[in-house]
Design a protein around this motif. Structure first.
Motif, short mmCIF file in Angstrom:
data_model
loop_
_atom_site.label_atom_id
_atom_site.label_comp_id
_atom_site.label_asym_id
_atom_site.label_seq_id
_atom_site.Cartn_x
_atom_site.Cartn_y
_atom_site.Cartn_z
N LEU A 407 0.76 -1.22 0.11
CA LEU A 407 -0.10 -0.06 -0.22
C LEU A 407 1.09 1.42 -0.03
N VAL A 408 0.67 2.02 -1.03
CA VAL A 408 1.61 3.46 -1.01
C VAL A 408 0.91 4.42 0.24
N ALA A 409 1.86 5.21 0.46
CA ALA A 409 1.55 6.22 1.41
C ALA A 409 0.69 7.40 0.72
N GLY A 410 0.01 8.20 1.68
CA GLY A 410 -0.79 9.37 1.03
C GLY A 410 -2.18 9.19 1.33
N ASP A 411 -3.07 10.15 1.40
CA ASP A 411 -4.40 10.07 1.52
C ASP A 411 -5.02 10.79 0.32
N LEU A 516 -7.94 5.19 14.19
CA LEU A 516 -7.38 6.37 14.14
C LEU A 516 -6.15 6.51 13.18
N SER A 517 -5.72 5.42 12.78
CA SER A 517 -4.31 5.44 11.90
C SER A 517 -4.64 4.79 10.60
N ARG A 518 -3.47 4.79 9.77
CA ARG A 518 -3.69 4.52 8.39
C ARG A 518 -2.65 3.17 8.23
N LEU A 519 -2.73 2.49 7.16
CA LEU A 519 -1.68 1.49 6.79
C LEU A 519 -1.04 2.35 5.61
#
Length: 679
Positions: A407-411, A516-519
């Motif tokens: 999974l790439v970073a970023g929203d 509250l967090s992301r992968l």
């Protein structure tokens, strides 16, 4: 951050005299979801329960089956435990009221009540069965209604005219156990002085401990004045003997709720970090919640808190009351196949389907819940498969194919991420307040938004375009992160789906705060299908299987034997009607068990000029069916063929007996030949 809460939770104790059905499961699933939510939030939440294992009904059933009550309740407990486990109901302890912890606690509470002056004794006149040698509870007496003269009515109410009365008012009373005419005899009984606690209960039942509708119902009892409660029964009785009173036993409803305490005490002996007194002492800061059905409110919200108050223990923090289960808008019915046992459901369908459907329908109130089977199929397929799981299945392939599963970073959708975070407190509040249906609506609204966003971005179209791979990965990483948050929100309801999703996501067991967090820059495991659609045919098969018990019962003709039955005699028929029955001698050519049926045997019968296939519910009496081959029996030859789940039954064999292993095929006298008509 606030300190973790200490919470003890119970569900009503299932009676150890029968199987668990989907009506029962409503309560245990509801409780389990609430407990799992509390644990997911980091609270110490202990869930205990037990089989309610005492009373005359258990004693009489054990006697009928030729086993001890202890053997009966052990067998039933094993069955109950298996059903609960397979429905993912995660008790910290599932015990039995027939245990030393319960004996000790029941004696302690009784003696404290007695010593404080809350126990009275007086003589009671009751019906006594001289053949059985026991006093008869109201349900074990039958006779003619004193109001409308309807026959075969129970000892406390008439099912025909609705009248209520004392058993001594019945005309022509008979023991439903032995058939004997009962005698009136006097016996010394023990009573709990419930009126001593009238003022406390009037305040406590309005303290917010109960739903308002329940408080209003209890006010009817309180306003009319409480009566003393008979807490004793005479030998023979399966239960605990009252201390210092030989031949006198605690009524099952006295020691049943104490079973909550006993189950927890049993757990404390195996979990040193748990302190019994910390949860049950009068000034305990821990929370105590009971989940029950509305039919037993008086025992839990009047008798039980009064017993606790009078014996120096704490009272419940809250009693959460639910309504009944209906199926397809009506009371569960064996003839329609909607009286569905837990095990029958599990033989055909995934337990999480039902857990989700119940969650989608359960509110805070005491309204009945309807299991509409068509709606059940549509809702599960639409919400869980079509919305939640669909997000992961849409995105996972692109992540694996285009970025080796990372999974790439970023929203890619900050506004959507913010909406999911903003919804969490409301969803948590709904869970806390047992408003599961609201929680499911809010979760599915989020799933709809996620699916709509993914559909709008259409990564499957972008993947075909040159130079769009980074955008595809950003969209799919966002989709997987939104899926992860949905899984967290649904984990109390769908623990297996959550566990499978955690494996796919390659993460440790998720907690509530993980939303509250992301992968990011995180490697996924290969995606496997997380849930399949319900096939309507499986629901139909479950309903058909639920009719099997009734079909099996109707395939034998019971003899009059004094057993406790609802309708021992059918309406009279004219002689011409009876004469139309064609009874024939039949030779059992082949007898075999029916695969997938608990009670049926398939019999091939020779009736002279033809052979017939007949299904009969006699398997329990003939575990080795081959031994029936070569025997003569009698059958109804002109019964209209009946299509059953396992084939067509072309008649009915004649049998007698109380049931279970005591079923006996009727045989003609020696010299009879296959096909002969019985006059």
């Amino acid at each position: 951050m606030s300190e973790p809460r200490q919470i003890l939770v119970t569900s009503a104790l299932p009676y150890a005299n029968g199987s668990i059905h989907l009506g029962h499961m409503l309560e245990y699933i509801q409780t389990d979801m609430w407990v799992r939510f509390q644990k997911l939030r980091g609270n110490q939440c202990i869930y205990v329960c037990a089989d309610d294992a005492h009373g005359s009904a258990i004693m009489l059933r054990a006697e009928k089956e030729g086993i001890t009550p202890e053997q009966l309740i052990a067998n039933v407990q094993a069955e109950h435990s298996s059903d609960f486990a397979d429905f993912l109901v995660d008790f910290d302890n599932f015990h039995s009221t027939h245990c030393e912890e319960n004996r000790e606690l029941s004696s302690l509470i009784y003696t404290r009540l007695r010593d404080a002056g809350h126990i009275a004794t007086r003589s009671v006149t009751q019906y006594y069965d001289p053949e059985k040698g026991m006093f008869l509870a109201d349900r074990f007496i039958k006779g003619t209604c004193p109001k409308c003269a309807a026959e075969d009515q129970y000892g406390d109410n008439c099912e025909k005219c609705g009248a209520t009365y004392a058993p001594t008012e019945l005309k022509n009373p008979k023991s439903a156990i032995s058939g004997a005419t009962p005698e009136l005899r006097d016996s010394q009984h023990f009573f709990f002085k419930l009126p001593d606690f009238q003022a406390m209960l009037q305040q406590w039942t309005r303290s917010g401990t109960l739903q308002e509708a329940v408080s209003n119902k209890l006010a009817e009892w309180l306003d009319s004045g409480l009566q003393e409660w008979d807490i004793s029964r005479d030998a023979p009785y399966f239960g605990f003997e009252i201390p210092g009173e030989p031949g006198k036993y605690f009524y099952v409803w006295l020691d049943a709720p104490i079973g909550y305490m006993a189950s927890f005490k049993n757990l404390c002996a195996r979990r040193p970090e748990l302190d019994f007194d910390a949860f049950w002492k009068e000034d305990s800061k821990a929370e105590l919640y009971h989940f029950i059905g509305k039919d037993i409110v008086n025992f839990h919200a009047l008798f039980w808190p009064a017993m606790l108050e009078g014996s120096g223990f704490r009272k419940p923090t809250g009693i959460n009351v639910h309504g009944y289960l209906t199926v397809n808008g009506a009371k569960m019915s064996k003839s329609r196949g909607t009286f569905i046992k837990a095990r029958t459901y599990l033989d055909h369908l995934d337990p999480e389907y039902l857990r989700y459907y119940y969650a989608s329908k359960l509110g805070r109130g005491v309204d009945d819940l309807d299991l509409n089977l068509d709606d059940f199929v549509q809702k599960v397929n639409s919400d869980l498969v079509g919305k939640v799981v669909n997000i992961a299945s849409r995105c996972a392939g692109f992540v694996h194919k285009g970025n080796e599963g990372v999974l790439v970073a970023g929203d890619a959708a900050p506004e959507l991420s913010e909406a999911f975070l903003a919804a969490a407190p409301s969803i948590a509040e709904a869970y806390e307040n047992r408003d599961f249906s609201r929680a499911m609506r809010e979760i599915m609204a989020l799933a709809d938004r996620a699916n709509a966003w993914i559909a709008d971005k259409a990564p499957w179209s972008l993947a075909k375009q040159e130079g769009k791979q980074d955008e595809v990965q950003a969209i799919c990483a966002q989709g997987i992160n939104l899926f992860r948050q949905l899984v967290i929100f649904l984990k109390p309801v769908l623990p297996l789906l959550a566990a499978d999703a955690e494996t796919f996501l390659n993460v440790a067991p998720l907690t509530w705060n993980d939303h509250l967090s992301r992968l990011e820059n995180h490697t996924l495991n290969p995606f496997k299908a997380l849930m399949s659609r319900i096939e309507p045919a499986k629901v139909e098969a479950m309903v058909a299987a639920s009719k099997e018990d009734l079909a099996a019962a109707q395939s034998t003709v019971p003899a009059g034997n004094g057993e406790l039955t609802k309708d021992p005699l059918s309406p009279e028929v004219e002689f011409d009607t009876f004469a139309a029955v064609d009874l024939r001698v039949a030779l059992i050519v082949k007898a075999e068990a029916v695969e997938g049926a608990d009670k049926l045997l398939r019999l091939t019968l020779d009736i002279g000029d033809e052979r017939r296939n007949v299904f009969s519910g006699i398997k329990s009496a003939y575990p080795d069916p081959a031994k029936l081959e070569g025997r003569l029996t009698m059958m109804v030859a002109n019964l209209k063929p009946r299509k059953m789940r396992f084939g067509v039954s072309e008649g009915m064999v004649m049998a007698a007996g109380p049931g279970g292993e005591e079923i006996y095929l009727l045989s003609p006298d020696s010299g009879a030949k296959p096909g002969q008509r019985i006059k």
